[in-house]
Design a protein around this motif. Structure first.
Motif, PDB file in Angstrom:
ATOM      1  N   LEU A 140       0.924  -0.960  -0.132  1.00 46.99           N
ATOM      2  CA  LEU A 140       0.017   0.067  -0.131  1.00 46.99           C
ATOM      3  C   LEU A 140       0.665   1.204  -0.104  1.00 46.99           C
ATOM      4  O   LEU A 140       1.990   1.399   0.587  1.00 46.99           O
ATOM      5  N   ARG A 141       0.380   2.214  -0.575  1.00 45.63           N
ATOM      6  CA  ARG A 141       0.925   3.467  -0.800  1.00 45.63           C
ATOM      7  C   ARG A 141      -0.143   4.685  -0.344  1.00 45.63           C
ATOM      8  O   ARG A 141      -1.109   4.608  -0.890  1.00 45.63           O
ATOM      9  N   VAL A 142       0.261   5.211   0.943  1.00 45.50           N
ATOM     10  CA  VAL A 142      -0.710   6.225   1.293  1.00 45.50           C
ATOM     11  C   VAL A 142      -0.324   7.714   0.778  1.00 45.50           C
ATOM     12  O   VAL A 142       0.846   8.092   0.959  1.00 45.50           O
ATOM     13  N   ALA A 143      -1.195   8.237   0.101  1.00 40.31           N
ATOM     14  CA  ALA A 143      -0.895   9.505  -0.470  1.00 40.31           C
ATOM     15  C   ALA A 143      -0.836  10.694   0.531  1.00 40.31           C
ATOM     16  O   ALA A 143      -1.312  10.610   1.680  1.00 40.31           O
ATOM     17  N   PRO A 144       0.011  11.559   0.241  1.00 38.98           N
ATOM     18  CA  PRO A 144       0.198  12.741   1.198  1.00 38.98           C
ATOM     19  C   PRO A 144      -1.347  13.578   1.703  1.00 38.98           C
ATOM     20  O   PRO A 144      -2.129  13.338   1.086  1.00 38.98           O
ATOM     21  N   ALA A 145      -1.308  13.679   2.986  1.00 40.08           N
ATOM     22  CA  ALA A 145      -2.321  14.406   3.365  1.00 40.08           C
ATOM     23  C   ALA A 145      -2.734  15.645   2.686  1.00 40.08           C
ATOM     24  O   ALA A 145      -1.841  16.350   2.634  1.00 40.08           O
ATOM     25  N   LYS A 146      -4.052  15.930   2.710  1.00 37.83           N
ATOM     26  CA  LYS A 146      -4.732  17.041   2.068  1.00 37.83           C
ATOM     27  C   LYS A 146      -5.180  17.884   2.888  1.00 37.83           C
ATOM     28  O   LYS A 146      -6.167  17.106   3.830  1.00 37.83           O
ATOM     29  N   PRO A 147      -5.282  19.015   3.117  1.00 38.63           N
ATOM     30  CA  PRO A 147      -6.143  19.905   4.152  1.00 38.63           C
ATOM     31  C   PRO A 147      -7.799  19.434   3.889  1.00 38.63           C
ATOM     32  O   PRO A 147      -8.082  19.240   2.754  1.00 38.63           O
ATOM     33  N   ARG A 148      -8.386  19.439   4.883  1.00 38.29           N
ATOM     34  CA  ARG A 148      -9.826  18.883   4.939  1.00 38.29           C
ATOM     35  C   ARG A 148     -10.429  20.089   5.201  1.00 38.29           C
ATOM     36  O   ARG A 148     -10.580  20.535   6.253  1.00 38.29           O
ATOM     37  N   ARG A 149     -11.602  20.379   4.465  1.00 41.42           N
ATOM     38  CA  ARG A 149     -12.385  21.764   4.710  1.00 41.42           C
ATOM     39  C   ARG A 149     -13.597  20.988   5.497  1.00 41.42           C
ATOM     40  O   ARG A 149     -14.261  20.017   5.117  1.00 41.42           O
ATOM     41  N   ARG A 150     -14.100  22.020   6.372  1.00 44.34           N
ATOM     42  CA  ARG A 150     -15.220  21.483   7.103  1.00 44.34           C
ATOM     43  C   ARG A 150     -16.392  21.852   6.141  1.00 44.34           C
ATOM     44  O   ARG A 150     -16.508  23.035   5.544  1.00 44.34           O
ATOM     45  N   PRO A 151     -17.535  20.907   6.223  1.00 42.35           N
ATOM     46  CA  PRO A 151     -18.655  21.300   5.404  1.00 42.35           C
ATOM     47  C   PRO A 151     -19.403  22.639   6.033  1.00 42.35           C
ATOM     48  O   PRO A 151     -19.368  22.490   7.234  1.00 42.35           O
ATOM     49  N   HIS A 152     -19.882  23.391   5.087  1.00 40.38           N
ATOM     50  CA  HIS A 152     -20.564  24.545   5.729  1.00 40.38           C
ATOM     51  C   HIS A 152     -19.966  25.073   6.517  1.00 40.38           C
ATOM     52  O   HIS A 152     -20.529  26.176   7.188  1.00 40.38           O
ATOM     53  N   SER A 153     -18.372  25.235   6.389  1.00 38.04           N
ATOM     54  CA  SER A 153     -17.691  26.157   7.249  1.00 38.04           C
ATOM     55  C   SER A 153     -17.138  27.484   6.332  1.00 38.04           C
ATOM     56  O   SER A 153     -16.621  27.210   5.601  1.00 38.04           O
ATOM     57  N   ARG A 154     -17.509  28.507   6.906  1.00 38.34           N
ATOM     58  CA  ARG A 154     -16.943  29.843   6.261  1.00 38.34           C
ATOM     59  C   ARG A 154     -15.665  30.590   6.943  1.00 38.34           C
ATOM     60  O   ARG A 154     -15.487  31.621   6.865  1.00 38.34           O
ATOM     61  N   ARG A 155     -15.349  29.878   8.063  1.00 41.18           N
ATOM     62  CA  ARG A 155     -14.317  30.318   8.885  1.00 41.18           C
ATOM     63  C   ARG A 155     -13.085  30.813   8.488  1.00 41.18           C
ATOM     64  O   ARG A 155     -13.001  29.546   7.571  1.00 41.18           O
ATOM     65  N   LYS A 156     -12.595  31.796   8.286  1.00 46.16           N
ATOM     66  CA  LYS A 156     -11.162  32.199   7.611  1.00 46.16           C
ATOM     67  C   LYS A 156     -10.136  32.037   8.769  1.00 46.16           C
ATOM     68  O   LYS A 156      -9.001  31.864   8.227  1.00 46.16           O
ATOM     69  N   THR A 157     -10.529  31.943   9.984  1.00 49.53           N
ATOM     70  CA  THR A 157      -9.389  31.752  10.880  1.00 49.53           C
ATOM     71  C   THR A 157      -9.550  30.578  11.688  1.00 49.53           C
ATOM     72  O   THR A 157     -10.931  30.016  11.628  1.00 49.53           O
ATOM     73  N   PRO A 158      -8.575  30.031  12.011  1.00 50.85           N
ATOM     74  CA  PRO A 158      -8.594  28.627  12.970  1.00 50.85           C
ATOM     75  C   PRO A 158      -9.376  28.688  14.031  1.00 50.85           C
ATOM     76  O   PRO A 158      -9.252  29.755  14.673  1.00 50.85           O
ATOM     77  N   PRO A 159     -10.205  27.820  14.607  1.00 48.40           N
ATOM     78  CA  PRO A 159     -11.043  27.861  15.799  1.00 48.40           C
ATOM     79  C   PRO A 159      -9.720  27.848  16.996  1.00 48.40           C
ATOM     80  O   PRO A 159      -8.781  27.556  16.740  1.00 48.40           O
ATOM     81  N   THR A 160     -10.373  28.193  17.982  1.00 43.69           N
ATOM     82  CA  THR A 160      -9.428  28.346  19.406  1.00 43.69           C
ATOM     83  C   THR A 160      -8.850  26.969  19.596  1.00 43.69           C
ATOM     84  O   THR A 160      -9.625  26.093  19.289  1.00 43.69           O
ATOM     85  N   GLY A 161      -7.673  26.841  20.174  1.00 44.27           N
ATOM     86  CA  GLY A 161      -7.127  25.563  20.439  1.00 44.27           C
ATOM     87  C   GLY A 161      -6.446  25.088  19.260  1.00 44.27           C
ATOM     88  O   GLY A 161      -6.263  25.778  18.413  1.00 44.27           O
ATOM     89  N   ASN A 162      -5.867  23.932  19.195  1.00 47.56           N
ATOM     90  CA  ASN A 162      -4.837  23.252  18.324  1.00 47.56           C
ATOM     91  C   ASN A 162      -5.587  22.155  17.716  1.00 47.56           C
ATOM     92  O   ASN A 162      -4.963  20.971  17.755  1.00 47.56           O
ATOM     93  N   ARG A 163      -6.701  22.352  17.158  1.00 45.89           N
ATOM     94  CA  ARG A 163      -7.140  21.252  16.481  1.00 45.89           C
ATOM     95  C   ARG A 163      -7.099  21.574  15.029  1.00 45.89           C
ATOM     96  O   ARG A 163      -7.542  22.585  14.483  1.00 45.89           O
ATOM     97  N   ARG A 164      -6.347  20.340  14.377  1.00 43.76           N
ATOM     98  CA  ARG A 164      -6.365  20.466  12.805  1.00 43.76           C
ATOM     99  C   ARG A 164      -7.106  19.299  12.247  1.00 43.76           C
ATOM    100  O   ARG A 164      -6.812  18.094  12.755  1.00 43.76           O
TER     101      ARG A 164
END
Length: 175
Positions: A140-164
């Motif tokens: 198996l070859r795992v493709a590099p991670a891609k940023p995941r957009r949250r559905p229905h999210s229009r936030r331009k700054t990350p939420p508080t805390g360190n969640r990615r």
């Protein structure tokens, strides 16, 4: 490799429990050897746009290869190898991301070869002295991670805390 004691069993709600499963608050490693965290995406059979991730602790590299052979490569989100102190540069448990899993075989035996994101090959230490001809099969070859957009999210700054949130797709090579 993983062991627990009865006092650490977690009482899980019966309606949410899978038949025959047990839940534990704490497990112990019985060996100081590399082991793996495999994260896969599980889709709801009734709602195809609904999924959750499940992470499995796997004690041996051969078991990792066998589990991967039975999975749809597109469901693999990531693989991490937990390296014990004796195999880590800092002398403590550390983690190493795995991008490729290969089965190697020769007249001397079989082994599992792992490749990290930088292309560095590594193994879990119990590898036979391979002799020619050496056959390497990509599991198996795992493709590099891609940023995941949250559905229905229009936030331009990350939420508080360190969640990615991140997701990697997996592809099986034709090699």
């Amino acid at each position: 490799m993983f062991v627990s004691q009865p006092q650490y069993e977690f009482p899980f709600p019966p309606d949410l429990e899978q038949p025959g499963s047990q839940h534990w608050r704490m497990v112990e490693l019985t060996l100081h050897a590399p082991w793996f965290l495999l994260t896969v995406e599980i889709f709801d059979a009734e709602m195809l746009d609904c999924s959750m991730s499940r992470t499995i602790c796997i004690a041996w590299d051969y078991d990792l290869a066998e589990v991967l052979r039975g999975l749809d490569p597109e469901t693999v989100l990531g693989i991490v190898c937990m390296m014990p102190a004796w195999a880590s540069p800092n002398g403590q448990w550390s983690s190493k991301e795995v991008r490729e899993v290969w089965m190697c075989s020769s007249p001397a035996g079989q082994s599992v070869l792992l490749v990290d994101p930088a292309g560095e090959e590594f193994d879990c230490g119990l590898v036979p002295e391979h002799v020619e001809p050496l056959k390497k099969d990509l599991v198996l070859r795992v493709a590099p991670a891609k940023p995941r957009r949250r559905p229905h999210s229009r936030r331009k700054t990350p939420p508080t805390g360190n969640r990615r949130s991140r997701r990697a797709s997996a592809r099986k090579s034709e090699a």
